[in-house]
Motif scaffolding. Structure first.
Motif, PDB file in Angstrom:
ATOM      1  N   LEU A 287       0.839  -1.200   0.000  1.00 13.32           N
ATOM      2  CA  LEU A 287       0.000   0.000   0.000  1.00 13.32           C
ATOM      3  C   LEU A 287       0.874   1.250   0.000  1.00 13.32           C
ATOM      4  O   LEU A 287       1.865   1.320   0.725  1.00 13.32           O
ATOM      5  N   TYR A 288       0.472   2.232  -0.785  1.00 16.07           N
ATOM      6  CA  TYR A 288       1.151   3.529  -0.799  1.00 16.07           C
ATOM      7  C   TYR A 288       0.088   4.610  -0.675  1.00 16.07           C
ATOM      8  O   TYR A 288      -0.692   4.849  -1.596  1.00 16.07           O
ATOM      9  N   CYS A 289       0.032   5.273   0.465  1.00 19.24           N
ATOM     10  CA  CYS A 289      -0.937   6.346   0.717  1.00 19.24           C
ATOM     11  C   CYS A 289      -0.304   7.656   0.245  1.00 19.24           C
ATOM     12  O   CYS A 289       0.480   8.276   0.968  1.00 19.24           O
ATOM     13  N   HIS A 290      -0.631   8.077  -0.977  1.00 19.14           N
ATOM     14  CA  HIS A 290       0.074   9.218  -1.571  1.00 19.14           C
ATOM     15  C   HIS A 290      -0.515  10.566  -1.175  1.00 19.14           C
ATOM     16  O   HIS A 290       0.053  11.613  -1.503  1.00 19.14           O
ATOM     17  N   TYR A 291      -1.642  10.577  -0.470  1.00 20.64           N
ATOM     18  CA  TYR A 291      -2.201  11.845   0.012  1.00 20.64           C
ATOM     19  C   TYR A 291      -2.743  11.619   1.421  1.00 20.64           C
ATOM     20  O   TYR A 291      -3.480  10.669   1.684  1.00 20.64           O
ATOM     21  N   ARG A 292      -2.364  12.482   2.361  1.00 18.84           N
ATOM     22  CA  ARG A 292      -2.869  12.397   3.732  1.00 18.84           C
ATOM     23  C   ARG A 292      -2.901  13.808   4.311  1.00 18.84           C
ATOM     24  O   ARG A 292      -1.943  14.558   4.176  1.00 18.84           O
ATOM     25  N   ARG A 293      -4.016  14.152   4.925  1.00 17.97           N
ATOM     26  CA  ARG A 293      -4.209  15.518   5.414  1.00 17.97           C
ATOM     27  C   ARG A 293      -4.977  15.489   6.729  1.00 17.97           C
ATOM     28  O   ARG A 293      -5.991  14.805   6.854  1.00 17.97           O
ATOM     29  N   GLY A 298     -10.373  17.431  13.272  1.00 18.50           N
ATOM     30  CA  GLY A 298      -9.931  16.103  13.646  1.00 18.50           C
ATOM     31  C   GLY A 298     -10.093  15.062  12.570  1.00 18.50           C
ATOM     32  O   GLY A 298      -9.669  13.919  12.749  1.00 18.50           O
ATOM     33  N   SER A 299     -10.691  15.426  11.429  1.00 17.21           N
ATOM     34  CA  SER A 299     -10.826  14.482  10.321  1.00 17.21           C
ATOM     35  C   SER A 299      -9.477  14.280   9.633  1.00 17.21           C
ATOM     36  O   SER A 299      -8.643  15.184   9.599  1.00 17.21           O
ATOM     37  N   VAL A 300      -9.284  13.089   9.088  1.00 25.59           N
ATOM     38  CA  VAL A 300      -8.060  12.758   8.361  1.00 25.59           C
ATOM     39  C   VAL A 300      -8.455  12.279   6.968  1.00 25.59           C
ATOM     40  O   VAL A 300      -9.231  11.328   6.828  1.00 25.59           O
ATOM     41  N   VAL A 301      -7.938  12.953   5.939  1.00 31.60           N
ATOM     42  CA  VAL A 301      -8.260  12.630   4.555  1.00 31.60           C
ATOM     43  C   VAL A 301      -7.092  11.881   3.934  1.00 31.60           C
ATOM     44  O   VAL A 301      -5.945  12.343   4.025  1.00 31.60           O
ATOM     45  N   CYS A 302      -7.364  10.742   3.318  1.00 29.26           N
ATOM     46  CA  CYS A 302      -6.324   9.935   2.671  1.00 29.26           C
ATOM     47  C   CYS A 302      -6.797   9.523   1.287  1.00 29.26           C
ATOM     48  O   CYS A 302      -7.995   9.360   1.047  1.00 29.26           O
ATOM     49  N   ASN A 306      -6.957   4.300  -5.571  1.00 28.09           N
ATOM     50  CA  ASN A 306      -8.014   4.970  -6.327  1.00 28.09           C
ATOM     51  C   ASN A 306      -9.261   5.224  -5.478  1.00 28.09           C
ATOM     52  O   ASN A 306     -10.390   5.208  -5.994  1.00 28.09           O
ATOM     53  N   THR A 307      -9.068   5.443  -4.191  1.00 26.11           N
ATOM     54  CA  THR A 307     -10.186   5.689  -3.278  1.00 26.11           C
ATOM     55  C   THR A 307      -9.810   6.802  -2.312  1.00 26.11           C
ATOM     56  O   THR A 307      -8.706   6.812  -1.768  1.00 26.11           O
ATOM     57  N   LEU A 308     -10.733   7.746  -2.133  1.00 22.19           N
ATOM     58  CA  LEU A 308     -10.572   8.790  -1.123  1.00 22.19           C
ATOM     59  C   LEU A 308     -11.284   8.325   0.141  1.00 22.19           C
ATOM     60  O   LEU A 308     -12.461   7.943   0.095  1.00 22.19           O
ATOM     61  N   ARG A 309     -10.589   8.341   1.273  1.00 20.49           N
ATOM     62  CA  ARG A 309     -11.149   7.905   2.547  1.00 20.49           C
ATOM     63  C   ARG A 309     -10.999   9.012   3.581  1.00 20.49           C
ATOM     64  O   ARG A 309      -9.963   9.672   3.649  1.00 20.49           O
ATOM     65  N   VAL A 310     -12.030   9.189   4.405  1.00 26.60           N
ATOM     66  CA  VAL A 310     -12.004  10.174   5.487  1.00 26.60           C
ATOM     67  C   VAL A 310     -12.219   9.432   6.801  1.00 26.60           C
ATOM     68  O   VAL A 310     -13.230   8.752   6.988  1.00 26.60           O
ATOM     69  N   PHE A 311     -11.231   9.573   7.708  1.00 23.07           N
ATOM     70  CA  PHE A 311     -11.274   8.928   9.017  1.00 23.07           C
ATOM     71  C   PHE A 311     -11.548   9.967  10.097  1.00 23.07           C
ATOM     72  O   PHE A 311     -11.273  11.159   9.929  1.00 23.07           O
ATOM     73  N   ASP A 312     -12.072   9.490  11.237  1.00 21.84           N
ATOM     74  CA  ASP A 312     -12.171  10.311  12.435  1.00 21.84           C
ATOM     75  C   ASP A 312     -10.854  10.166  13.189  1.00 21.84           C
ATOM     76  O   ASP A 312     -10.539   9.085  13.699  1.00 21.84           O
ATOM     77  N   GLY A 313     -10.063  11.233  13.262  1.00 28.17           N
ATOM     78  CA  GLY A 313      -8.742  11.159  13.866  1.00 28.17           C
ATOM     79  C   GLY A 313      -8.760  10.891  15.354  1.00 28.17           C
ATOM     80  O   GLY A 313      -7.720  10.585  15.941  1.00 28.17           O
ATOM     81  N   ARG A 314      -9.922  10.973  16.009  1.00 30.18           N
ATOM     82  CA  ARG A 314      -9.987  10.734  17.450  1.00 30.18           C
ATOM     83  C   ARG A 314      -9.997   9.251  17.795  1.00 30.18           C
ATOM     84  O   ARG A 314      -9.568   8.871  18.878  1.00 30.18           O
ATOM     85  N   ARG A 337     -13.052  22.706   5.951  1.00 28.67           N
ATOM     86  CA  ARG A 337     -14.407  22.156   5.978  1.00 28.67           C
ATOM     87  C   ARG A 337     -14.772  21.450   4.679  1.00 28.67           C
ATOM     88  O   ARG A 337     -15.484  20.449   4.690  1.00 28.67           O
ATOM     89  N   TRP A 338     -14.292  21.959   3.538  1.00 29.87           N
ATOM     90  CA  TRP A 338     -14.760  21.472   2.243  1.00 29.87           C
ATOM     91  C   TRP A 338     -13.629  20.820   1.452  1.00 29.87           C
ATOM     92  O   TRP A 338     -12.481  21.240   1.524  1.00 29.87           O
ATOM     93  N   LEU A 339     -13.996  19.805   0.668  1.00 26.20           N
ATOM     94  CA  LEU A 339     -13.101  19.149  -0.271  1.00 26.20           C
ATOM     95  C   LEU A 339     -13.645  19.350  -1.680  1.00 26.20           C
ATOM     96  O   LEU A 339     -14.860  19.412  -1.887  1.00 26.20           O
TER      97      LEU A 339
END
Length: 643
Positions: A287-293, A298-302, A306-314, A337-339
């Motif tokens: 796996l190579y996570c080429h984007y992480r924010r 507290g949200s984490v965007v990865c 070929n999939t965008l995933r949003v996690f709860d960082g807590r 707030r927006w993507l």
């Protein structure tokens, strides 16, 4: 085993910018002054007794100084900050969990200060250097769950105000060249991230032998704190400069990505891994996570597979996910707030925390490239090879369409949109949006393309084996650069001028030359130009056989994957003036994402150009002279700044 202490509340508090602030008022007459002195002595004695009883350590404070110290004991853990200024004692309680300990410090009636009032009287000083590393324990990686799959189908214009009032002020940030620290010394440090804007504190990681050293460094030489995570390789992947929180990318034994973690307390001297979770994957390959924010809520965007995933960082819970084109990276609005997500020929505006789609605008760029929000959040820029299109979000109107002779984003990466009319493309080209021209070229280090950080700040990190620095671009006033241009020599061709048309068909491609010329004439006229067989400027079109390509499709009837190899038609259009090529555009036949019917039949149709080829082509409203197309000059960006 799980820890009985619930860290979720602690982490939630770390994302909140407001804290409780207490201030002790003073009076002016002599008797009250004496009483105040006695009260102050009593207060100091009580604090000293409290610290001594808890075997704690307090740094001395002086009138007029801003000093940070820590109380450590069984009943209270958390930094307490004291400052004396203008005859007032300011006590800031950072941790609000232990009410008993707070009562021991709070001896008078208090008022709460707003963040703005706090900033006007209080500016913390970073902690002193610590030679002994603070060791952290990595908890067992949580399983994030499946999350909700979001379908991006809303083609209505966004019906919400995308602009955000939460904008960080980077005007006071100073980051000069500083020597790095690393243990061991033969390891390579990762790019640094800003941890605190006001103090210039940065954080970077150095991984070696399945362990990680994280350095928290201020702008003072030799002033740093070392945090160590044993038995795990972690890369700092993003930070929240206003909260002192960092996002870590966890690597496996083969140096591939396997999870994420959130580290809090780095700026206060009490770091801990507040949450950690594994990255779910659908494929067997590494796996190579080429984007992480990491976002302020507290949200984490990865983005990976070929999939965008949003996690709860807590807690690492997967909130939602959606498919995206290969190599695509979203845009994040200021405030987080927006993507902006590209899919199906449109740019969808999605609320990051919920996955709610507010609407979309047409995407005139290339879907695999990264879009970018304007500083005010009202516009989106998107790149496709040599083309940049800026669209207004609320009405979908194109406000700028620039086509250059260079690739504006050859390797993807962040755009630096630092002011309404100033934008630096991922390829390092400085654009003056008012004049619609490139005015400068920055030669950027290759590894900067993978850095997320805070692109709206304009600061980019540079690091080598011995030094690190942050360099700000643009380094000059763009208006002064543009004003230096000879306006008479700037534009070679513009709307209203005439061009002659030539069409050439090569290879075994079949087509009607006269029909193609008629289509080009319509395209010229719709762009504001005229067709004239005696014109000096030339619009030349070539229709050829493109290179062979292979596409793969899933048959929804059988569920099997089928492949098709074909050679579609290709077309290249150029504008030539006085022997110099001013502009070019390429077009090739491509199969659609969804095909109803046989693949062979669809591919066969693409071998020959359609009758309406060139009819909908748009030309720039002006063509700059060759010498002005790639900017007025260039600079290299290195550890020593811009030269």
């Amino acid at each position: 085993m799980t820890n009985a202490h619930d860290h979720r509340a602690d982490l939630t508090a770390s994302f909140e910018p407001m804290r409780h602030f207490m201030i002790l008022q003073s009076e002016s007459d002599v008797r009250v002054l004496i009483r105040r002195l006695l009260l102050s002595c009593l207060l100091i004695a009580l604090i000293a007794q409290l610290v001594q009883s808890q075997d704690s350590e307090i740094n001395e404070i002086q009138v007029g100084d801003y000093v940070r110290f820590e109380l450590r004991g069984n009943t209270y853990q958390g930094p307490v900050i004291q400052a004396t200024t203008n005859g007032r004692l300011l006590i800031v309680d950072v941790s609000v969990d232990d009410r008993k300990s707070r009562r021991q410090v709070k001896r008078e009636a208090c008022v709460r200060l707003t963040p703005a009032e706090m900033n006007s009287v209080f500016k913390p000083v970073p902690p002193a250097s610590k030679s002994e590393p603070i060791e952290l324990t990595m908890p067992t990686l949580a399983e994030p769950g499946e999350g909700e799959e979001i379908a991006l189908t809303n083609e209505q214009l966004p019906s919400v105000d995308v602009s955000s009032p939460t904008v960080l002020d980077w005007s006071g940030f100073q980051a000069g060249k500083r020597r790095i620290n690393k243990v061991p010394f033969d390891a390579d440090p990762d790019l640094p991230y800003v941890l605190d804007i006001s103090t210039g504190t940065v954080v970077y990681s150095v991984a070696s032998d399945h362990s990680t050293d994280i350095f928290v460094s201020t702008d003072r030489p030799s002033d740093y704190r070392l945090v160590r995570i044993k038995n795990h390789t972690v890369r700092i992947a993003d930070t929240l400069p206003q909260h002192g929180v960092a996002l870590g990318l966890i690597r496996d034994e083969t140096d591939h990505d396997k999870g994420l973690c959130v580290i809090t307390g780095l700026s206060t001297g009490q770091p801990r891994v507040a949450s950690a979770w594994s990255l779910p994957k659908q494929k067997v390959r590494p796996l190579y996570c080429h984007y992480r924010r990491l976002l302020p809520d507290g949200s984490v965007v990865c983005v990976y597979e070929n999939t965008l995933r949003v996690f709860d960082g807590r807690d690492g819970r997967l909130c939602w996910h959606c498919p995206v084109p290969a190599f695509f990276e979203p845009a994040v609005s200021q405030g987080g707030r927006w993507l902006a997500i590209a899919a199906n020929g449109r740019l969808f505006v999605v609320e990051a925390s919920t996955g709610r789609c507010a609407g979309s605008i047409p995407n005139l760029g290339k879907e695999t490239m990264q879009p970018c929000f304007s500083p005010d959040g009202k516009m989106l820029a998107v790149y496709g090879e040599n083309r940049m299109v800026i669209t207004r979000i609320n009405d979908g109107r194109v406000v700028l369409d620039h086509q250059a002779n260079v690739d504006l984003a050859p390797f993807g990466g962040e755009s630096l949109w630092t002011a309404p009319a100033v934008l630096v493309t991922p390829g390092g080209y400085l654009m003056d949006l008012r004049k619609n021209m490139l005015v400068w070229k920055y030669q950027l280090p290759a590894d900067v393309n993978e850095w997320m950080g805070a692109p709206e700040s304009g600061w980019i990190p540079i690091i080598n084996d011995d030094w690190l620095s942050f360099v700000r671009i643009p380094h000059q006033d763009v208006t002064q650069l543009s004003a230096a241009v000879d306006q008479n020599a700037l534009v070679a061709i513009q709307a209203g001028d005439s061009l002659r048309i030539e069409v050439e068909i090569k290879d075994d491609v079949r087509g009607d030359v006269d029909a193609f010329k008629a289509n080009l004439t319509k395209a010229l006229e719709s762009s504001g130009y005229r067709q004239d067989i005696s014109a000096e400027a030339l619009l030349k079109a070539e229709v050829v056989r493109a290179a062979e390509r292979t596409d793969h499709y899933i048959n929804f009837g059988t569920g099997k994957t089928e492949s098709i190899t074909y050679r579609p038609f290709g077309a290249r259009v150029t504008v030539v003036h006085r022997g110099e090529e001013l502009w070019s555009a390429n077009q090739a036949g491509n199969l659609n994402y969804h095909i109803a019917g046989g693949l062979q039949r669809a591919a066969k149709q693409l071998e020959q150009p359609p009758a309406n080829l060139f009819q909908t082509m748009q030309l720039p409203r002006r063509f700059l002279s060759k010498k002005f197309q790639n900017g007025l000059g260039k600079s290299s960006v290195s550890i020593d700044g811009v030269k």
